[in-house]
Enzyme design. Structure first.
Site, short mmCIF file in Angstrom:
data_model
loop_
_atom_site.label_atom_id
_atom_site.label_comp_id
_atom_site.label_asym_id
_atom_site.label_seq_id
_atom_site.Cartn_x
_atom_site.Cartn_y
_atom_site.Cartn_z
N ARG A 158 11.89 -5.62 4.01
CA ARG A 158 11.51 -4.21 3.85
C ARG A 158 12.54 -3.27 4.48
O ARG A 158 13.03 -3.52 5.57
CB ARG A 158 10.15 -3.95 4.48
CG ARG A 158 9.78 -2.47 4.49
CD ARG A 158 8.31 -2.23 4.63
NE ARG A 158 7.77 -2.61 5.94
CZ ARG A 158 6.47 -2.50 6.25
NH1 ARG A 158 5.60 -2.04 5.36
NH2 ARG A 158 6.05 -2.87 7.44
N LYS A 206 0.83 -1.21 0.00
CA LYS A 206 0.00 0.00 0.00
C LYS A 206 0.86 1.26 0.00
O LYS A 206 0.65 2.17 -0.79
CB LYS A 206 -0.94 0.01 1.23
CG LYS A 206 -1.84 -1.21 1.33
CD LYS A 206 -2.74 -1.16 2.55
CE LYS A 206 -2.00 -1.18 3.86
NZ LYS A 206 -1.27 -2.45 4.14
N ARG A 220 12.16 -1.38 10.02
CA ARG A 220 11.18 -1.04 11.06
C ARG A 220 11.28 -1.99 12.24
O ARG A 220 11.45 -3.19 12.05
CB ARG A 220 9.76 -1.08 10.46
CG ARG A 220 9.35 0.25 9.85
CD ARG A 220 8.07 0.16 9.10
NE ARG A 220 6.98 -0.47 9.85
CZ ARG A 220 5.71 -0.49 9.45
NH1 ARG A 220 5.40 0.09 8.29
NH2 ARG A 220 4.78 -1.07 10.16
N ARG A 246 -8.82 1.08 10.19
CA ARG A 246 -8.34 -0.27 10.45
C ARG A 246 -9.32 -1.05 11.31
O ARG A 246 -9.06 -2.24 11.60
CB ARG A 246 -7.01 -0.17 11.18
CG ARG A 246 -5.83 -0.83 10.45
CD ARG A 246 -4.60 -0.49 11.26
NE ARG A 246 -3.43 -1.23 10.94
CZ ARG A 246 -2.41 -0.72 10.23
NH1 ARG A 246 -2.47 0.47 9.71
NH2 ARG A 246 -1.33 -1.44 10.05
N ARG A 270 0.84 -9.08 13.55
CA ARG A 270 0.08 -8.05 12.84
C ARG A 270 -0.88 -8.66 11.81
O ARG A 270 -1.94 -8.12 11.54
CB ARG A 270 1.04 -7.04 12.18
CG ARG A 270 1.49 -5.98 13.19
CD ARG A 270 2.37 -4.94 12.55
NE ARG A 270 3.66 -5.53 12.21
CZ ARG A 270 4.37 -5.20 11.15
NH1 ARG A 270 3.94 -4.30 10.31
NH2 ARG A 270 5.53 -5.80 10.91
P1 ADP Z 1 2.29 -1.84 3.21
O1 ADP Z 1 2.31 -0.33 3.13
O2 ADP Z 1 1.05 -2.43 2.61
O3 ADP Z 1 2.57 -2.36 4.59
P2 ADP Z 1 4.78 -1.65 1.73
O4 ADP Z 1 4.45 -0.71 0.62
O5 ADP Z 1 5.59 -1.11 2.87
O6 ADP Z 1 3.46 -2.38 2.28
O7 ADP Z 1 5.55 -2.89 1.06
C1 ADP Z 1 6.05 -3.97 1.85
C2 ADP Z 1 7.34 -4.50 1.22
O8 ADP Z 1 7.05 -5.11 -0.04
C3 ADP Z 1 8.39 -3.43 0.93
O9 ADP Z 1 9.66 -3.99 1.20
C4 ADP Z 1 8.21 -3.13 -0.56
O10 ADP Z 1 9.42 -2.70 -1.17
C5 ADP Z 1 7.78 -4.48 -1.09
N1 ADP Z 1 6.83 -4.36 -2.21
C6 ADP Z 1 5.83 -3.46 -2.35
N2 ADP Z 1 5.15 -3.67 -3.48
C7 ADP Z 1 5.73 -4.75 -4.08
C8 ADP Z 1 5.47 -5.48 -5.28
N3 ADP Z 1 4.46 -5.12 -6.09
N4 ADP Z 1 6.26 -6.55 -5.56
C9 ADP Z 1 7.26 -6.90 -4.72
N5 ADP Z 1 7.57 -6.26 -3.58
C10 ADP Z 1 6.81 -5.21 -3.26
P1 AMP Z 2 1.55 0.59 9.33
O1 AMP Z 2 2.64 1.59 9.07
O2 AMP Z 2 0.30 0.89 8.59
O3 AMP Z 2 2.03 -0.83 9.13
O4 AMP Z 2 1.17 0.73 10.87
C1 AMP Z 2 2.12 0.49 11.89
C2 AMP Z 2 1.44 0.40 13.25
O5 AMP Z 2 0.82 1.67 13.57
C3 AMP Z 2 0.33 -0.62 13.38
O6 AMP Z 2 0.82 -1.92 13.65
C4 AMP Z 2 -0.47 -0.03 14.56
O7 AMP Z 2 0.18 -0.28 15.79
C5 AMP Z 2 -0.39 1.47 14.29
N1 AMP Z 2 -1.50 1.94 13.45
C6 AMP Z 2 -1.41 2.42 12.18
N2 AMP Z 2 -2.63 2.78 11.71
C7 AMP Z 2 -3.51 2.50 12.69
C8 AMP Z 2 -4.92 2.63 12.82
N3 AMP Z 2 -5.68 3.10 11.81
N4 AMP Z 2 -5.49 2.26 13.99
C9 AMP Z 2 -4.75 1.78 14.99
N5 AMP Z 2 -3.43 1.62 14.94
C10 AMP Z 2 -2.79 1.98 13.81
#
Ligand code: ADP
Ligand code: AMP
Length: 208
Positions: free
Chosen positions: A122, A13, A155, A88, A166
């Site tokens: 990541r 995302k 992270r 969420r 998660r």
């Molecule tokens: P989210 O925001 O849904 O948690 P991220 O955008 O942070 O996910 O992506 C999670 C991991 O997957 C990152 O390391 C990113 O570089 C990788 N990634 C994202 N999109 C793709 C894709 N289409 N194919 C392969 N790897 C991807």
């Molecule tokens: P994310 O960056 O989206 O993976 O979120 C990281 C962490 O932030 C999550 O595991 C939650 O602890 C917190 N968080 C993010 N968005 C929300 C939300 N909408 N409601 C509650 N907790 C959140």
């Protein structure tokens, strides 16, 4: 266009949101980024949420909703926004309806195995929210952000246990939003297993 990106952690995302926001000229609003920024700055909110993020639990709805209500009231969100990581929970989605209109909800569909693979490699650039993957989307120079040359970080919640937990939280508390938005006729599924370019293109297709 007010857009919500829905889907499990690691579905891609944030990756799409950063690029889409740039292309469309609307803000990418990530609750996770906002919380991490607060933790880094040591604000009162940061102190309240640090342990929650480390444990992979959800920040209480009341605090999260209050934060988003303020954020969406800012002028840059008036012509549209991309929400990433909010809502969420059902109560968050219900609250959101009280202060903004959601035009489209795009659900990123990806299996757990791929999620784990993505999250275990990541790397992020905290200031910009740009996301990399050591194998699937590596930076030009290992360990550094393409634009600024600053160091990338892993992270603190991207541990094997953290990811597993998660995913459970997603299934219990966030997945019910699929039905919630299906009922409202705003939900569109996309295959998040494609390449980042294809996923971005598919999202843009939905918006046209
Ligand atoms: P989210 O925001 O849904 O948690 P991220 O955008 O942070 O996910 O992506 C999670 C991991 O997957 C990152 O390391 C990113 O570089 C990788 N990634 C994202 N999109 C793709 C894709 N289409 N194919 C392969 N790897 C991807
Ligand atoms: P994310 O960056 O989206 O993976 O979120 C990281 C962490 O932030 C999550 O595991 C939650 O602890 C917190 N968080 C993010 N968005 C929300 C939300 N909408 N409601 C509650 N907790 C959140």
């Amino acid at each position: 266009m007010n857009l919500v990106l829905l889907g499990p952690p690691g579905a891609g995302k944030g990756t799409v949101a950063v690029r889409l926001a740039e292309d469309e000229g609307i803000p990418h609003i990530s609750t996770g980024d906002i919380f991490r920024e607060n933790i880094k700055e040591g604000t009162e909110i940061g102190q309240r949420v640090k342990q929650i993020l480390d444990e992979g639990e959800l920040v209480p709805d009341e605090l999260t909703v209050e934060l988003m209500k303020d954020r969406l009231a800012k002028p840059d969100a008036a012509k549209g926004y991309i929400l990433d990581g909010f809502p969420r929970t059902i109560p968050q989605a219900e609250s959101l309806e009280g202060f903004s209109r959601v035009d489209r909800v795009i659900r990123f569909v990806l299996n757990d195995e791929e999620v784990v693979r993505r999250l275990s490699g990541r790397r992020v650039h905290p200031d910009s929210g740009r996301v990399y993957h050591v194998e699937f989307n590596p930076p030009k120079v290992e360990g550094t952000d393409d634009e600024t040359g600053e160091p990338l970080v892993t992270r603190s919640d991207d541990t094997v246990e953290g990811v597993k937990h998660r995913l459970e939280v997603y299934r219990d508390q966030t997945a019910p939003l699929v039905e919630f938005y299906e009922k409202r006729g705003t939900l569109v599924d996309i295959d998040a297993g494609a390449s980042p370019d294809e996923v971005l293109e598919n999202v843009k297709q939905v918006l046209r």
